[in-house]
Design a protein around this motif. Sequence first.
Motif, PDB file in Angstrom:
ATOM      1  N   HIS A 258      99.912  87.010  72.800  1.00  0.00           N
ATOM      2  CA  HIS A 258      98.684  86.876  73.589  1.00  0.00           C
ATOM      3  C   HIS A 258      98.504  85.480  74.195  1.00  0.00           C
ATOM      4  CE1 HIS A 258      97.223  90.829  72.347  1.00  0.00           C
ATOM      5  NE2 HIS A 258      97.649  90.532  71.117  1.00  0.00           N
ATOM      6  N   GLN A 259      99.495  84.599  73.965  1.00  0.00           N
ATOM      7  CA  GLN A 259      99.470  83.245  74.541  1.00  0.00           C
ATOM      8  C   GLN A 259      98.153  82.533  74.252  1.00  0.00           C
ATOM      9  OE1 GLN A 259     102.180  81.492  76.383  1.00  0.00           O
ATOM     10  NE2 GLN A 259     102.952  82.998  74.914  1.00  0.00           N
ATOM     11  N   ALA A 260      97.721  82.597  73.003  1.00  0.00           N
ATOM     12  CA  ALA A 260      96.462  81.971  72.590  1.00  0.00           C
ATOM     13  C   ALA A 260      96.634  80.465  72.404  1.00  0.00           C
ATOM     14  CB  ALA A 260      95.974  82.600  71.288  1.00  0.00           C
ATOM     15  N   ASP A 524      81.632  80.678  78.297  1.00  0.00           N
ATOM     16  CA  ASP A 524      82.584  81.133  79.308  1.00  0.00           C
ATOM     17  C   ASP A 524      82.921  82.600  79.063  1.00  0.00           C
ATOM     18  OD1 ASP A 524      84.635  81.580  81.049  1.00  0.00           O
ATOM     19  OD2 ASP A 524      85.885  79.894  80.392  1.00  0.00           O
ATOM     20  N   ASN A 525      82.550  83.480  80.030  1.00  0.00           N
ATOM     21  CA  ASN A 525      82.814  84.909  79.828  1.00  0.00           C
ATOM     22  C   ASN A 525      84.251  85.297  80.140  1.00  0.00           C
ATOM     23  OD1 ASN A 525      82.823  84.748  82.598  1.00  0.00           O
ATOM     24  ND2 ASN A 525      80.985  86.007  82.911  1.00  0.00           N
ATOM     25  N   ASN A 526      85.122  84.290  80.336  1.00  0.00           N
ATOM     26  CA  ASN A 526      86.547  84.556  80.519  1.00  0.00           C
ATOM     27  C   ASN A 526      87.390  84.017  79.361  1.00  0.00           C
ATOM     28  OD1 ASN A 526      86.433  85.845  83.120  1.00  0.00           O
ATOM     29  ND2 ASN A 526      85.926  83.841  83.975  1.00  0.00           N
ATOM     30  N   SER A 527      86.758  83.378  78.398  1.00  0.00           N
ATOM     31  CA  SER A 527      87.467  82.800  77.258  1.00  0.00           C
ATOM     32  C   SER A 527      86.772  83.233  75.971  1.00  0.00           C
ATOM     33  CB  SER A 527      87.485  81.268  77.356  1.00  0.00           C
ATOM     34  OG  SER A 527      88.114  80.856  78.555  1.00  0.00           O
ATOM     35  N   LYS A 554      96.219  87.145  77.488  1.00  0.00           N
ATOM     36  CA  LYS A 554      96.985  88.231  78.095  1.00  0.00           C
ATOM     37  C   LYS A 554      96.145  89.490  78.350  1.00  0.00           C
ATOM     38  CE  LYS A 554     101.141  86.500  78.543  1.00  0.00           C
ATOM     39  NZ  LYS A 554     101.884  86.509  79.812  1.00  0.00           N
ATOM     40  N   GLY A 555      94.860  89.336  78.577  1.00  0.00           N
ATOM     41  CA  GLY A 555      94.013  90.464  78.912  1.00  0.00           C
ATOM     42  C   GLY A 555      93.297  91.084  77.728  1.00  0.00           C
ATOM     43  N   ALA A 560      89.569  93.638  67.329  1.00  0.00           N
ATOM     44  CA  ALA A 560      90.306  94.798  66.842  1.00  0.00           C
ATOM     45  C   ALA A 560      91.726  94.840  67.397  1.00  0.00           C
ATOM     46  CB  ALA A 560      89.569  96.083  67.217  1.00  0.00           C
ATOM     47  N   GLN A 561      91.933  94.265  68.572  1.00  0.00           N
ATOM     48  CA  GLN A 561      93.245  94.270  69.213  1.00  0.00           C
ATOM     49  C   GLN A 561      94.089  93.067  68.820  1.00  0.00           C
ATOM     50  OE1 GLN A 561      91.315  94.134  73.012  1.00  0.00           O
ATOM     51  NE2 GLN A 561      91.854  96.268  73.500  1.00  0.00           N
ATOM     52  N   VAL A 562      93.431  91.964  68.466  1.00  0.00           N
ATOM     53  CA  VAL A 562      94.129  90.686  68.305  1.00  0.00           C
ATOM     54  C   VAL A 562      94.167  90.206  66.854  1.00  0.00           C
ATOM     55  CG1 VAL A 562      94.166  88.269  69.030  1.00  0.00           C
ATOM     56  CG2 VAL A 562      93.518  90.042  70.668  1.00  0.00           C
ATOM     57  N   ALA A 563      93.009  90.184  66.189  1.00  0.00           N
ATOM     58  CA  ALA A 563      92.922  89.605  64.844  1.00  0.00           C
ATOM     59  C   ALA A 563      93.187  90.627  63.740  1.00  0.00           C
ATOM     60  CB  ALA A 563      91.552  88.958  64.640  1.00  0.00           C
ATOM     61  N   VAL A 564      92.733  91.852  63.929  1.00  0.00           N
ATOM     62  CA  VAL A 564      92.868  92.873  62.890  1.00  0.00           C
ATOM     63  C   VAL A 564      94.329  93.134  62.492  1.00  0.00           C
ATOM     64  CG1 VAL A 564      92.544  95.345  62.406  1.00  0.00           C
ATOM     65  CG2 VAL A 564      90.654  93.995  63.325  1.00  0.00           C
TER      66      VAL A 564
END
Length: 701
Positions: A258-260, A524-527, A554-555, A560-564
């Motif tokens: 996810h390029q975090a 920031d509603n994009n971050s 990465k969108g 639930a998609q990233v941390a779980v």
Amino acid sequence: MKGSKKDIMWRIYIVYFVVFAMGASIIGRIFYIQTFEDEKWETMAKEQSIKRVKIESSRGNIYSDDYSLLATSIPLFDIYWDGKVIAPDTFYRKINKLSQQFANIFPDETPISFKQRMQLAYSSGRRYYKIRTKVEYSQLKKIKSLPIFNMGQFKGGLIVEEYSVRKRPYKDLAMRTIGIYNTFLKKYDVGLEGAYNNYLKGEDGIKIVQRTTGGWKTSNIVDNTIREPKNGFDIITNININIQDVAESSLHRVLEEHQADWGCAVLMEVKTGAIKAIVNLNHDTTNHIYYEGFNHAIGTASTPGSTFKLATILVALEDDKVKFDQVIHTGGGRISYNGSKMIDAKTGGYGDLTVKQVFEHSSNVGVFKIALSSYEKNPQQFIDGLYALGINKPLGVEIKGERAPFIKDTHHKSWSKMSLPWMSIGYELTMTPLQILTLYNSIANNGVMVKPLFVKEIRNANEVIKSYKTVVINSQVASKRVIKEAREMCEGVVTEGTATLLKNSPYTMAGKTGTAQIYTGNYDNNSYIASFVGYFPADNPKYSCIVVVYNPRKGLYYAAQVAVPVFKDIADKIYASELNIQEKVKDDSIFEIPSSKVGIGREVAGIYSKLGFVDKSFAPLEDKWINASKKDSAIVKTERIIKDGLVPDVTNMNTRDAVFLLEQMGLKVSISGRGKVVEQSIAPGQSIIKGSKISLKLNDK
């Protein structure tokens, strides 16, 4: 004429007299010094040519919970030579043999080169000539057996100076928590190295050194040590290497995917507060890698977002402002208040939800309405309830750098009419990941909030110097009724709410997702910050865990998609290795005999034994490197042959075993990737050239 001659003679007599007087004075002064001041001047001479220097103590080791080395001091040696002490016939008779054997130990220098510089040092009368630096102990033993050098310091001129360097056998694993040396400040000031430095550092000794033509060297005085050094104590941590490795590998994979910007994960033992794993990975944007850098779990306080909703509902339930099954009208998922809008993630909203369902579905509108209906007239009561939980103060962990939580009260200059609703859903406040985890751990621990515990004990060899017991921060964060309801809500998040990815597991889990906008002057509603915090097994909690992924790019950014997925990897690893954590698997029929990585026979056998597969045929192979795989209902064992002088096949080994084996055989190892070895740069069976570099490629899939 006569008068002139007489004047000249008088002048000569005067000159003679003056010279005689001066000579007599000098002789008298020499006699006086030698007779009466000899001790004084001898002392001054010694002070000019002799000084005291410290003998470095050996720094204590840092161990994991099973006594695996996390950090240790490796002795290295600098070798010098005093050419003045050896007779010429001995030197020239033995130099050829010495040069040849020295080159066998250190192939990077030819016998001719070594002989030439030794002869030059000898002919120049060098008393402190540098032979070699950074010599390992195994090499030193060989050096001491060489011609000339085997005669010792006073006959052969061999001078050995020992010092230590700090090594972490597991490289970057938990590096920031273990701690590093600050070269600018010239001390250990972060991590466990810094927190327990007074125990680890020991006490330096003192020895006498003497000035020579080659510099300062250990004095030839028989007793040149004034004070012996005292070695430091060892630190036994609560960190589990295997869990730490899984947590780091899983988090690393998700951050790359996810390029975090960064991510962290912490695993805590529910009852004791023992920290079993802690990972902090930062993105190096120049080299495009992730590395153990800043300790975000302890030192970064950010907006918690929805994970804070637990605190809001805990306070409202404890104050009897709402009932657990009370219905909250969230309508279409939008609400305006004092010119600001609050919306739910689900388009069209959730309609009517109970308080439990508000938490399970993480309804912003639902929590907003609970807070507003309960505390709009007296918002300070809400703040007092938060403070009563004990979440407004630092945890006081020993590791340096903990950021204090920021939970403002109604008297703060930034308080506004929107502060109550925004704080209720985890905005306008900041907490560290470890502080949030400690709150959820208290729910798993039936309301008892305990302090995170990094160290189990301090030891001096087999003697326990100090033990660290569980510290209770808050003996009861809420009533038993409210704690029971809170646990039902956390379980509902997994079974019915935002973390259903976890519900099809053979053991139960509970927790809360959190997806918060990043604040950089404005939200920031994009971050976003994606996080999941929870515990398992839900019905009898043993461990609690938090995973935070900061600014995935990465969108996908929902927790639930990233941390779980990272939480699940860590929990699955523990479940697989600690079979007593769950009494019965849901369906025994789905269990199959697994294949193993290559390892020592006794260790592989031990793993299968824990899984319930006892096979006595492992016995003859217990000291061999083997690979075990399934075939029908049997375990097939294949020995991995290791031959001296030949590069071994380390594919399918874990990192620790592969590095250990290759370094023992004299190779320098570099690693890329994570997991088991899938490729090696030098093919198995080739002759080993000691000091050569071998690259290993790892993959955890």
